[in-house]
Design a protein around this motif. Structure first.
Motif, mmCIF file in Angstrom:
data_model
loop_
_atom_site.group_PDB
_atom_site.id
_atom_site.type_symbol
_atom_site.label_atom_id
_atom_site.label_comp_id
_atom_site.label_asym_id
_atom_site.label_seq_id
_atom_site.Cartn_x
_atom_site.Cartn_y
_atom_site.Cartn_z
ATOM 1 N N UNK A 318 26.184 23.209 41.993
ATOM 2 C CA UNK A 318 24.373 23.721 41.283
ATOM 3 C C UNK A 318 23.831 25.042 41.948
ATOM 4 N N UNK A 319 24.888 25.993 42.832
ATOM 5 C CA UNK A 319 24.499 27.635 43.271
ATOM 6 C C UNK A 319 24.747 28.437 42.161
ATOM 7 N N UNK A 320 25.529 28.552 40.542
ATOM 8 C CA UNK A 320 26.025 29.090 39.451
ATOM 9 C C UNK A 320 26.627 29.811 40.119
ATOM 10 N N UNK A 321 27.675 29.584 40.697
ATOM 11 C CA UNK A 321 29.317 30.650 41.220
ATOM 12 C C UNK A 321 30.100 30.417 40.915
ATOM 13 N N UNK A 322 30.659 31.473 39.616
ATOM 14 C CA UNK A 322 31.316 31.607 39.590
ATOM 15 C C UNK A 322 32.887 32.391 39.994
ATOM 16 N N UNK A 323 33.220 33.671 39.887
ATOM 17 C CA UNK A 323 33.011 34.255 40.546
ATOM 18 C C UNK A 323 33.604 33.860 42.238
ATOM 19 N N UNK A 324 34.996 34.041 42.747
ATOM 20 C CA UNK A 324 35.407 34.134 43.520
ATOM 21 C C UNK A 324 36.653 35.917 43.823
ATOM 22 N N UNK A 325 37.607 35.147 45.057
ATOM 23 C CA UNK A 325 38.375 36.249 45.543
ATOM 24 C C UNK A 325 39.763 36.220 44.962
ATOM 25 N N UNK A 326 40.361 37.100 44.239
ATOM 26 C CA UNK A 326 41.297 36.696 43.309
ATOM 27 C C UNK A 326 42.840 38.127 44.311
ATOM 28 N N UNK A 327 43.682 37.370 44.951
ATOM 29 C CA UNK A 327 44.399 38.009 45.370
ATOM 30 C C UNK A 327 46.063 38.040 44.672
ATOM 31 N N UNK A 328 46.270 39.022 44.153
ATOM 32 C CA UNK A 328 47.854 39.297 43.407
ATOM 33 C C UNK A 328 48.638 40.099 43.667
ATOM 34 N N UNK A 329 49.712 40.248 43.368
ATOM 35 C CA UNK A 329 50.754 40.990 44.070
ATOM 36 C C UNK A 329 50.526 42.208 43.624
ATOM 37 N N UNK A 330 49.852 42.884 43.203
ATOM 38 C CA UNK A 330 49.143 44.278 43.134
ATOM 39 C C UNK A 330 47.967 45.177 43.371
ATOM 40 N N UNK A 331 46.634 43.837 43.438
ATOM 41 C CA UNK A 331 45.499 44.638 44.006
ATOM 42 C C UNK A 331 44.539 42.985 44.058
ATOM 43 N N UNK A 332 43.781 43.191 44.754
ATOM 44 C CA UNK A 332 43.090 42.553 45.489
ATOM 45 C C UNK A 332 41.412 42.328 45.166
ATOM 46 N N UNK A 333 40.942 40.973 43.934
ATOM 47 C CA UNK A 333 39.463 41.806 43.386
ATOM 48 C C UNK A 333 38.634 40.979 43.850
ATOM 49 N N UNK A 334 37.531 41.666 44.601
ATOM 50 C CA UNK A 334 36.461 40.868 45.559
ATOM 51 C C UNK A 334 35.462 40.126 43.855
ATOM 52 N N UNK A 335 34.857 39.667 44.249
ATOM 53 C CA UNK A 335 33.946 38.825 42.812
ATOM 54 C C UNK A 335 34.136 39.264 41.587
ATOM 55 N N UNK A 336 35.480 38.453 41.534
ATOM 56 C CA UNK A 336 35.917 38.335 39.974
ATOM 57 C C UNK A 336 35.833 37.175 39.580
ATOM 58 N N UNK A 337 36.018 37.129 37.831
ATOM 59 C CA UNK A 337 36.603 35.720 37.155
ATOM 60 C C UNK A 337 37.670 36.122 37.078
ATOM 61 N N UNK A 338 38.246 34.554 37.315
ATOM 62 C CA UNK A 338 39.610 34.634 37.024
ATOM 63 C C UNK A 338 39.623 33.411 35.869
ATOM 64 N N UNK A 339 40.386 34.285 34.348
ATOM 65 C CA UNK A 339 40.548 33.062 33.164
ATOM 66 C C UNK A 339 42.238 32.518 32.926
ATOM 67 N N UNK A 340 42.269 31.294 32.695
ATOM 68 C CA UNK A 340 43.450 31.116 31.938
ATOM 69 C C UNK A 340 43.041 31.233 30.247
ATOM 70 N N UNK A 341 44.168 32.023 29.803
ATOM 71 C CA UNK A 341 44.566 32.619 28.298
ATOM 72 C C UNK A 341 44.134 31.293 27.395
ATOM 73 N N UNK A 342 42.800 31.521 26.325
ATOM 74 C CA UNK A 342 42.502 30.273 25.782
ATOM 75 C C UNK A 342 40.976 29.761 26.167
ATOM 76 N N UNK A 343 40.387 30.298 27.738
ATOM 77 C CA UNK A 343 39.639 29.756 28.497
ATOM 78 C C UNK A 343 37.796 30.638 27.460
#
Length: 436
Positions: A318-343
């Protein structure tokens, strides 16, 4: 957890009173900073001082100038000793707040609906107790390997998205779950109420505490905000900030007021970036969400699929929050939106003129053939599309001017490459929408 009073405080003023402190010869100078203006001009400063109204800059030649925050987009502090974004540490202790912020700190104790945090190495950091109603998850002991950490986060995520859950949940180190009403956490043990009986759990057995979402409070909006990233892996949003330095202080510090109402003091040398947003700039979570869908083109071979699956570290509520913290092998991305292909994710965009900018990259690609593409649409019309993103072409930036005569729908779409995506993710980061 005792029933919490869901009190929404009045909107707090953004501007701080008082003048910007001036350094004496005994104080350590600020770190060199790269300052990006809204106009896209870039300046380098030898020293910076700030409060809620303006930024004071001293150049290498000693000349000084003052800039209102409405003209500032971002500050990057550049030091060879500092970690870059792709070298941030992986914190074992974390506090996840209700607005998506992460504080890389350990829990000292939880008593009387307040959570007290501390740091092992950052001994100069200071923080007021955090109201428990502002805390989604307290991570007491997280794994540090990428694979185990991903599994751990997905486990926490599954607990948070369980609609039927009405309890707090203690996630134990062996993977067991212990639901109940959380009472307190001390140095040695935690206390929960289960079936009207008090249960003690040794602290060393606990990996995380996931709090009952029905009792959580989202922070009030602010006329202007700052996003801050520090070199310990913390990322938080504040409604006030100012430079502080006392007579006996060896380091210059910044005092922040978090969106959740907690004051936090951090040495300037530990700051990586500060990003400013006035009321004329919006981030993705500021937009009203229209829909999110996932339509895999090979559903038979997709594991753990659902009718609406987007790989997010935080869920839309209900707070309408989609973004989060992406921790990849090569980068940390804050307030990011992670999507699977065909999304696809679609927001409603109000009437007006805008400039939309950001960055999209692939994560999880292990072969040259794995690829994905990104596109941005307004009411079904493509405004921007990326090339195929893969191991050789990992990211692209975008900047699009929009004119919206009436409320329309803004859509971000992730698509598989020509040879398939092989399970990689598209990460949208640094996305902002500025009113023209």
């Amino acid at each position: 957890m005792n029933t919490r009073l869901l009190i929404y405080c009045a909107l707090m003023p953004v501007y701080l009173l008082g003048s910007i402190p001036v350094w004496s010869a005994d104080h350590e100078p600020a770190l060199p900073a790269r300052i990006q203006l809204v106009s896209a001009q870039v300046m380098t400063a030898h020293r910076v001082q700030m409060d809620g109204n303006e930024l004071a800059i001293t150049a290498d030649d000693g000349t000084s100038s003052r800039w209102p925050w409405k003209e500032i987009s971002r500050i990057d502090f550049r030091s060879e000793a500092k970690a870059a974004f792709d070298g941030l540490p992986v914190p074992q202790h974390e506090i996840w707040l209700t607005n998506g912020d992460r504080i890389a700190a350990f829990v000292k104790e939880i008593q009387n609906e307040k959570l007290q945090i501390g740091w092992v190495e950052q001994t100069d950091w200071q923080a007021e107790p955090i109201p428990l109603e502002s805390v989604e998850v307290a991570v007491l002991k997280a794994p540090t390997s990428s694979f185990a950490r991903g599994s751990f986060r997905r486990r926490i995520q599954s607990l948070r998205v369980t609609a039927a859950r009405k309890d707090d949940v203690a996630l134990l180190s062996n993977g067991d779950e212990l639901p109940g009403e959380f009472i307190e956490l001390g140095p040695e043990q935690a206390t929960l109420m289960r079936s009207k009986e008090s249960v003690q759990v040794p602290r060393f057995r606990m990996a995380a505490i996931v709090f009952n979402e029905e009792l959580l409070v989202a922070p009030q909006a602010a006329r202007q905000r700052w996003r801050v990233v520090t070199n310990d892996g913390s990322a938080f949003t504040v409604r006030e900030l100012r430079t502080v330095s006392g007579e006996k202080e060896p380091h210059v510090k910044l005092e922040f007021l978090l969106m959740t109402g907690t004051r936090l003091v951090v040495p300037l040398q530990d700051i990586l970036t500060i990003e400013f947003a006035s009321d004329s700039l919006q981030w993705l979570d500021d937009l009203p969400l229209e829909s999110q869908v996932w339509n895999p083109w090979l559903p038979a071979i997709v594991q753990d699929s659902s009718t609406s699956r987007i790989n997010l570290l935080t869920r839309q509520t209900g707070r309408n929050r989609l973004t989060g913290i992406h921790e990849g092998f090569d980068q940390t991305a804050f307030w990011s939106l992670s999507m699977s292909p065909e999304a696809e994710v679609t927001w409603r965009l109000a009437e007006g003129g805008y400039q939309l900018s950001g960055r999209v990259q692939v994560s999880g690609a292990t072969t040259l053939s794995a690829a994905a593409r990104a596109s941005i649409k307004l009411n079904g019309k493509t405004l921007w599309g990326s090339q195929e993103l893969n191991l050789e072409n990992k990211s692209e930036t975008f900047q699009v001017d929009l004119t919206v005569p009436t409320e329309e729908k803004l859509t971000f779409r992730a698509m598989s490459g020509r040879a398939g995506d092989q399970g990689i993710q598209l990460i949208w980061s640094d996305v902002s929408l500025r009113v023209k």
